[in-house]
Structures are given as C-alpha cells and as structure tokens.
Design an enzyme around this catalytic site. Structure first.
Site, PDB file in Angstrom:
ATOM      1  N   ASP A 230       0.877  -1.164   0.000  1.00 41.56           N
ATOM      2  CA  ASP A 230       0.000   0.000   0.000  1.00 41.56           C
ATOM      3  C   ASP A 230       0.917   1.217   0.000  1.00 41.56           C
ATOM      4  OD1 ASP A 230      -1.663   2.121   0.558  1.00 41.56           O
ATOM      5  OD2 ASP A 230      -2.397   1.331   2.473  1.00 41.56           O
TER       6      ASP A 230
ATOM      7  N   LYS B 226       2.910  11.302  -3.328  1.00 45.11           N
ATOM      8  CA  LYS B 226       1.903  10.603  -4.129  1.00 45.11           C
ATOM      9  C   LYS B 226       1.037  11.599  -4.905  1.00 45.11           C
ATOM     10  CE  LYS B 226      -1.600   6.951  -3.568  1.00 45.11           C
ATOM     11  NZ  LYS B 226      -2.144   6.016  -2.563  1.00 45.11           N
TER      12      LYS B 226
ATOM     13  N   GLU C 268      -7.289   0.455  -4.614  1.00 46.64           N
ATOM     14  CA  GLU C 268      -7.309   0.376  -3.152  1.00 46.64           C
ATOM     15  C   GLU C 268      -8.646  -0.155  -2.595  1.00 46.64           C
ATOM     16  OE1 GLU C 268      -5.977   4.315  -2.141  1.00 46.64           O
ATOM     17  OE2 GLU C 268      -3.971   3.910  -2.935  1.00 46.64           O
TER      18      GLU C 268
ATOM     19  N   ASP D  78     -12.828   5.545   2.370  1.00 50.32           N
ATOM     20  CA  ASP D  78     -11.401   5.602   2.680  1.00 50.32           C
ATOM     21  C   ASP D  78     -10.994   7.036   3.000  1.00 50.32           C
ATOM     22  OD1 ASP D  78      -8.638   5.679   2.719  1.00 50.32           O
ATOM     23  OD2 ASP D  78      -8.353   4.541   0.866  1.00 50.32           O
TER      24      ASP D  78
HETATM   25  P1  ADP Z   1      -2.873   7.533   3.594  1.00 50.81           P
HETATM   26  O1  ADP Z   1      -3.744   6.476   3.009  1.00 50.81           O
HETATM   27  O2  ADP Z   1      -3.198   8.902   3.108  1.00 50.81           O
HETATM   28  O3  ADP Z   1      -1.431   7.226   3.529  1.00 50.81           O
HETATM   29  P2  ADP Z   1      -3.507   6.617   6.295  1.00 50.81           P
HETATM   30  O4  ADP Z   1      -4.611   5.712   5.938  1.00 50.81           O
HETATM   31  O5  ADP Z   1      -2.254   6.035   6.807  1.00 50.81           O
HETATM   32  O6  ADP Z   1      -3.220   7.674   5.147  1.00 50.81           O
HETATM   33  O7  ADP Z   1      -4.074   7.637   7.358  1.00 50.81           O
HETATM   34  C1  ADP Z   1      -3.293   8.620   7.926  1.00 50.81           C
HETATM   35  C2  ADP Z   1      -4.202   9.539   8.704  1.00 50.81           C
HETATM   36  O8  ADP Z   1      -4.863   8.808   9.736  1.00 50.81           O
HETATM   37  C3  ADP Z   1      -3.470  10.678   9.374  1.00 50.81           C
HETATM   38  O9  ADP Z   1      -4.153  11.886   9.140  1.00 50.81           O
HETATM   39  C4  ADP Z   1      -3.522  10.281  10.828  1.00 50.81           C
HETATM   40  O10 ADP Z   1      -3.523  11.423  11.688  1.00 50.81           O
HETATM   41  C5  ADP Z   1      -4.836   9.561  10.895  1.00 50.81           C
HETATM   42  N1  ADP Z   1      -4.900   8.699  12.087  1.00 50.81           N
HETATM   43  C6  ADP Z   1      -4.100   7.656  12.402  1.00 50.81           C
HETATM   44  N2  ADP Z   1      -4.432   7.132  13.575  1.00 50.81           N
HETATM   45  C7  ADP Z   1      -5.459   7.865  14.042  1.00 50.81           C
HETATM   46  C8  ADP Z   1      -6.252   7.839  15.225  1.00 50.81           C
HETATM   47  N3  ADP Z   1      -6.013   6.956  16.203  1.00 50.81           N
HETATM   48  N4  ADP Z   1      -7.240   8.756  15.351  1.00 50.81           N
HETATM   49  C9  ADP Z   1      -7.471   9.663  14.375  1.00 50.81           C
HETATM   50  N5  ADP Z   1      -6.756   9.742  13.264  1.00 50.81           N
HETATM   51  C10 ADP Z   1      -5.761   8.861  13.072  1.00 50.81           C
HETATM   52 MG    MG Z   2      -4.572   4.908   2.208  1.00 50.48          MG
END
Ligand code: ADP
Ligand code: MG
Length: 620
Positions: A25, A87, A186, A208
């Site tokens: 991912d 990205k 995804e 998502d």
């Molecule tokens: P991406 O797909 O864009 O790479 P992710 O799916 O990894 O992103 O999500 C990252 C986001 O999730 C960030 O904004 C992070 O602050 C948020 N996040 C991660 N854990 C938590 C949590 N426990 N509570 C709220 N937001 C969270």
């Molecule tokens: Mg993602």
C-alpha cells in the site's frame, strides 16, 4: 475456473515451492507491506516493530537518503530536504504543477522537463524517485523479515488514478527493482481483505479517509467477481484537514493567529495531530503549545470537524448516484484509512448508511492485506485461486471524428480490463492515411475534451471514399493503461500507440469534466448536430464532385450539369454558419436535384460491370 485474467509469462510455478510475494500500500501519508505466510496474511514490521512506514523521504546535502520515521524527524528541522505526500505529484506534468503549486508543499526547480522536479540541497528529485525510495525500504523490510528474494508485488493505487498516475507508480517500482504483478485499486483490495469475495453477492461501499485524501468507491460483487461501479471523493480532504482545524484553534487560543513563523506553524500541526489521535481513545486531552496550556475535549473537537465529515458524505451521495444504487442497496460498508479510527467518523458514516460499518481490521492495514492476498495468488502459490477483480475507467475514451466531434469508444465507468473495437472508413477518394486522435472526457466536441495522444495510420491502399475498413481498437488493461491500435483490414496495415500522457487529471477535475458535460448537454447536442450536418454536406459535395469528374462528361448535358452545380452552390453557402435544419433542407434539395444523375450512374455502372463478367460475380 481460472478466472484470473492476469497471467504473466513464465510465472507458472512448482506447486510445492512457496514464492515470496507481497502487497504494498503506497500511501500518501503512510505505506505498508504485507504478505501471506503459512496461510495467514500479515503486515510486516520494521526492526523496531512499526508496521506503518511514514511516506516521507529525507535527502541530506551529501545525497544520503532516509525513509520513514528517520526522515520524519527532519520535517521540523530541515523541511526543504524532507519530502512528504509525493503521491500527490505522481504522474503530474509541469503544467499541472504550476496550476497546483499553491497546494503542494514543494519547491520546484525551473529546469525544462516533462516531469516536475523538486528542488533539494543535493540537486533535484522527482516524485517517482522519492516513491521508489519508499518502495525500496519496504522491499528490504520484506526480504529481511522473510529471508527470501521477492518474486513480485501487487501495488495499490486509488481507483481514480489515471493512466499517467498508474504508469508513474509502475515506473517507481521499476526504479526500486520490484516486479509488479499488477496494480490494484485500493477499495477493491480492502473488500478482498474483508473476505467479501467469499459472499455470493452484494453492493459494497468503501469509505477511505486517509491523511490527505478521501476516496469513496462503490463495488458490486456477484459470484466472486468485483466490479467497481463508481468512484468519487476529494483529493484535498483527509486527516490533515482535521489537523489544520485544530491547529487554527491552537494558534487562535494561544494568541498566535497572525504568526508566519514556519517552525511554529509546523509545530502546531504536529501537536494537533497528536491531539486528534489521542482523542480517538480519550474523552479529553492536555494541550501544550507555545507556552500555553489547556484541556481540549472530544466534544469540542467534534463540533469543529463536523463540516469536514459532511463534505465526505456529500461525495458519497454523488458516488451512489453515479453507481445508480440507493443507500438501501448497500450491503457492506468497509472503512479504510487511519482517519476512520475517529469515533465521530464511524458514527456519521453508520448513520448515513443506516448500517454498522466494518471496522474489525486495522483501517491502516486493510489495503495492504488485500493486496497481499492478491499477490499470493498471482505468484502462483494458490493455483486454484479464482478471483476476478474488475475496475472501472473514470472518464470516457473516444476518437476525434470529422468536424471536431468525439465518438466515444469506451464510456466512463466501464469495467476493465476491456477491449473494444469500432470500424471507421476513409472520407476522401484515394485517401492513404488517417489521423487517429484519442480523447478523454464526457463532452461532445474535441476542444471540450482532453487530448491523450495522436498517431497516423499510413499505407492505406488508395480506394474510393467509404470503401476502406479501418478497425480502431481500444484496449485498457487491468492496470488501466490504454493502448490504441488502428488497422486497415484489407491489407492488415497497422499502427499502434500506448497512451502515456505526460500529466494527469485530479479527481476534482474529472468531476468537473463530468459536471460540465451535464451543464452543457443541450449546447453540446446542438453543436453536435450542426457539425454532423456540416460533415454530411461536405460528404455529399465531395461525392458529387468526384462523380462529375469521373463521368459527368459522358452522362450529363451542359444544362443538367448547371442545375447540379447550382444545387451544390446552394448547399455550400448554407453549410457555413447556418443551423443544422437549414443545411439539412439544402441537402435534401441537392439530393432531389441529383436523383436522375444517381440513377443514370447506377445503370451505366451495372452495364459496365456486366460487360465481360458473369452476373454471379456481382450478386455476391
Ligand atoms: P494515507 O492512506 O493517506 O497514507 P492513512 O490511511 O495512513 O493515510 O491515514 C493517515 C491519517 O490517519 C493521518 O491523518 C492520521 O492522523 C490519521 N490517524 C491515524 N491514527 C489515528 C487515530 N487513532 N485517530 C485519528 N486519526 C488517526
Ligand atoms: Mg490509504
């Protein structure tokens, strides 16, 4: 049944030998790698036990590269050499970048180049190169923890990624020396992770909410087959925006609203993220910022971010409409992305769909897990794996026709992979080449669509207009890459291009193009029918000219010829600028005037033709 359509030559494998294959991912904020080991899917941690790899790359002045947590620590102290969210740049051209520059946290170099280059102390770097560093880090993590060479990977991309963005992702994998079995959307990966492919049927919404983006996809599952019905979302809405809302509050409360101190602002954002994530598990959190202390409650937080969640639900509603399904048709709602951990997000999404969303799997890992399951099958570890994953193209693909009109060959939301062919013919007598102009978009005219590429089919044998049969084939593979070929069927003369546009469209641009096409539907229809009549008129005049040239002398008296030429002149003048109906009427008059001539020609050609031939030959 071997439903998997993606088979790579030379990939068949000895049944007892397990081949290391991973799902990756490659996220905007975080990236992950997962694999299937002894039948179990697991995401792989680094040596300090972290599964998520922050998608951040730091380049030192000397050119040393750090990825992930190690790079993250430079975000505050050395922001210019620390790249995040690359990205968003993937598959973008210099043009897109100058348009988006306000929204992108990069400084670009001015060097002439199709691919934008980010300026760093050690030189310049592209998004593809930075992504390759992230992929390399994940690859060595996999090799280190599994102690084997990698056969290949399934890498996930957002469902709305266009050809350029998908190609950029493949290029990054190539730089990292990773064989890509396929790219996978995804949301489809997420549905696979939840084992929804084991159900008989259903309509699944994948919500998502990641760090910087929101994607909503509607999938239909039927007999183990996934079909993406629609995609939507907002490429500029994600967890980061929740951070921004808190950061504004922090700056305001601490009396720093007007501050332009970059380090202070960055610190506010980092603190805000901590606060937000803490509020997922706690009702209230201690806040400390720039010497100011306070308490911040979940209720306060939720009242600040209500608007952001509402925005995601509006996009969700649009995606349902695009998919032509009702809320009540949705059987499962899959939650993906770290931001769906927030209780308020789960609650609002549940209320919207009037059903409990699926949250059992870690929302950060669910996409990588689905990709790993798919990679395992593609590596040949499960020869009987019967899974067909279908995706859709976000915008229609078509060709430029005479008069600047667009003929759609594949309409938007068609599932891929797909091959569709259409036959065309030559327009002029003796025409030996044909220009093929490939377009993307929903509008009727060429200017209103996006040009993807042009090529020319040469070597068409000279024939009378309308006789040659030119087959144009559009092929979109499982990754969404488009290949267009044109073939003259009698001789087999062929010409092909693979479309790799040098820049991509954002999903809001895609949405914009779809909206435009609806707003302008009536105008477009009128423009289309005018152009059609003009093309038709040109055609009729050409045909007359060519006939007169051929046998006008023999078959027409001077007066008759005069009558025909007058009718032609009438048509010619009505063709310019007139409306479609006027042209049509004029064409009717001209056809009427020429009736006797057509008949005479027919008789004479039958006579000619039959001289010295048997009748049989002509009745075929
Ligand atoms: P991406 O797909 O864009 O790479 P992710 O799916 O990894 O992103 O999500 C990252 C986001 O999730 C960030 O904004 C992070 O602050 C948020 N996040 C991660 N854990 C938590 C949590 N426990 N509570 C709220 N937001 C969270
Ligand atoms: Mg993602």
């Amino acid at each position: 049944m071997a439903l998997l359509q993606i088979s790579e030559p030379g990939m068949s494998t000895a049944p007892h030998q397990h081949r290391l294959a991973v799902g990756i991912d490659l996220g905007t904020t975080n990236s992950l790698v997962a694999t299937v080991r002894s039948g179990d899917v697991e995401t792989l941690p680094d040596n300090s036990g972290q599964h998520l790899l922050p998608s951040i790359v730091h380049y030192s002045k000397e050119g040393d590269v750090l990825v992930g947590v190690e790079a993250q620590q430079f975000q505050k102290t050395d922001p210019n050499n620390t790249l995040s969210s690359v990205k968003r740049l993937m598959g973008r051209g210099t043009e897109d970048v100058s348009r988006l520059s306000g929204q992108l946290p990069f400084e670009f170099s001015d060097t002439e180049s199709a691919v934008p280059k980010v300026k760093i102390d050690a030189g310049e770097v592209t998004a593809i190169e930075a992504s390759a560093e992230i992929l390399k880090a994940l690859k060595s993590r996999a090799i280190a923890s599994l102690g084997d060479e990698l056969t290949g990977a399934v890498i996930t991309v957002p469902a709305y990624f266009d050809e350029a963005q998908r190609q950029a992702t493949r290029d990054a994998a190539k730089l990292a020396d990773i064989k890509v079995f396929r790219l996978l959307n995804e949301p489809t990966a997420a549905a696979v992770a939840y084992g929804l492919d084991q159900n008989v049927e259903g309509v699944i919404a994948v919500y998502d909410l990641g760090g910087g983006t929101f994607d909503i996809s509607v999938l239909r599952l039927s007999k183990g087959v996934f079909e993406v019905l629609s995609t939507g979302g907002d490429s500029a809405l994600g967890g980061d925006d929740f951070d921004h809302v808190i950061a504004e509050w922090l700056l305001e409360q601490s009396g720093n609203t007007k501050s332009t101190d970059a380090v202070l602002l960055k610190t506010a954002l980092i603190e805000s993220r901590r606060i937000k994530e803490a509020l997922t598990d706690q009702e209230s959190v201690e806040v400390e910022f720039a010497g100011w202390f306070s308490q911040f409650s979940r209720d306060e937080f939720e009242s600040l971010v209500g608007g952001l969640i509402k925005k995601t639900l509006l996009a969700t509603r649009r995606a349902l409409r695009d998919a032509e399904v009702e809320k009540s048709d949705i059987t499962d709602v899959v939650m993906v992305g770290g931001s769906t951990r927030m209780p308020i997000v789960r609650q609002k999404v549940g209320e919207f769909f009037e059903t409990e969303p699926m949250v059992d799997l870690d929302p950060d890992r669910v996409v990588a897990i689905g990709a790993a399951i798919q990679a395992d099958i593609l590596a040949g570890n499960k020869p009987d794996g019967d899974m067909l994953l279908l995706d859709v193209i976000p915008l229609s693909l078509g060709l430029e026709m005479m008069g600047g009109l667009v003929e759609k060959v594949i309409t938007r939301n068609t599932t891929i992979p797909i091959t569709r062919a259409q036959e065309f013919t030559t327009y002029k007598d003796g025409q030996t080449a044909m220009s093929i102009h490939v377009l993307q978009g929903e509008r009727e005219t060429v200017e209103a669509n996006r040009s993807l590429g042009k090529f020319t089919l040469r070597g068409i044998p000279p024939m009378t207009a309308g006789v040659a049969r030119i087959k144009v084939t559009f092929q979109v593979d499982a990754d969404g890459l488009l290949n267009v070929s044109a073939e003259e069927e009698s001789t087999g003369t062929k010409s092909t291009i693979e479309i790799k546009p040098s820049y991509g469209l954002t999903d809001s641009e895609i949405e914009g193009m779809i909206r435009d096409s609806m707003d302008n539907a009536r105008e477009d229809m009128l423009a289309r029918s005018l152009r059609e009549q003009q093309v038709e008129a040109d055609h009729v005049m050409e045909a007359l000219d060519s006939a007169i040239k051929k046998d006008g002398e023999a078959l027409l008296t001077t007066d008759e010829r005069q009558i025909l030429l007058e009718a032609r002149a009438d048509l010619y003048s009505s063709r310019v600028g007139a409306d479609a109906d006027t042209i049509k009427a004029s064409m009717k008059r001209m056809e009427k005037a020429a009736e006797f001539y057509v008949e005479r020609r027919m008789n004479s050609s039958i006579k000619d033709a039959m001289t010295g031939h048997s009748v049989d030959e002509f009745s075929k």
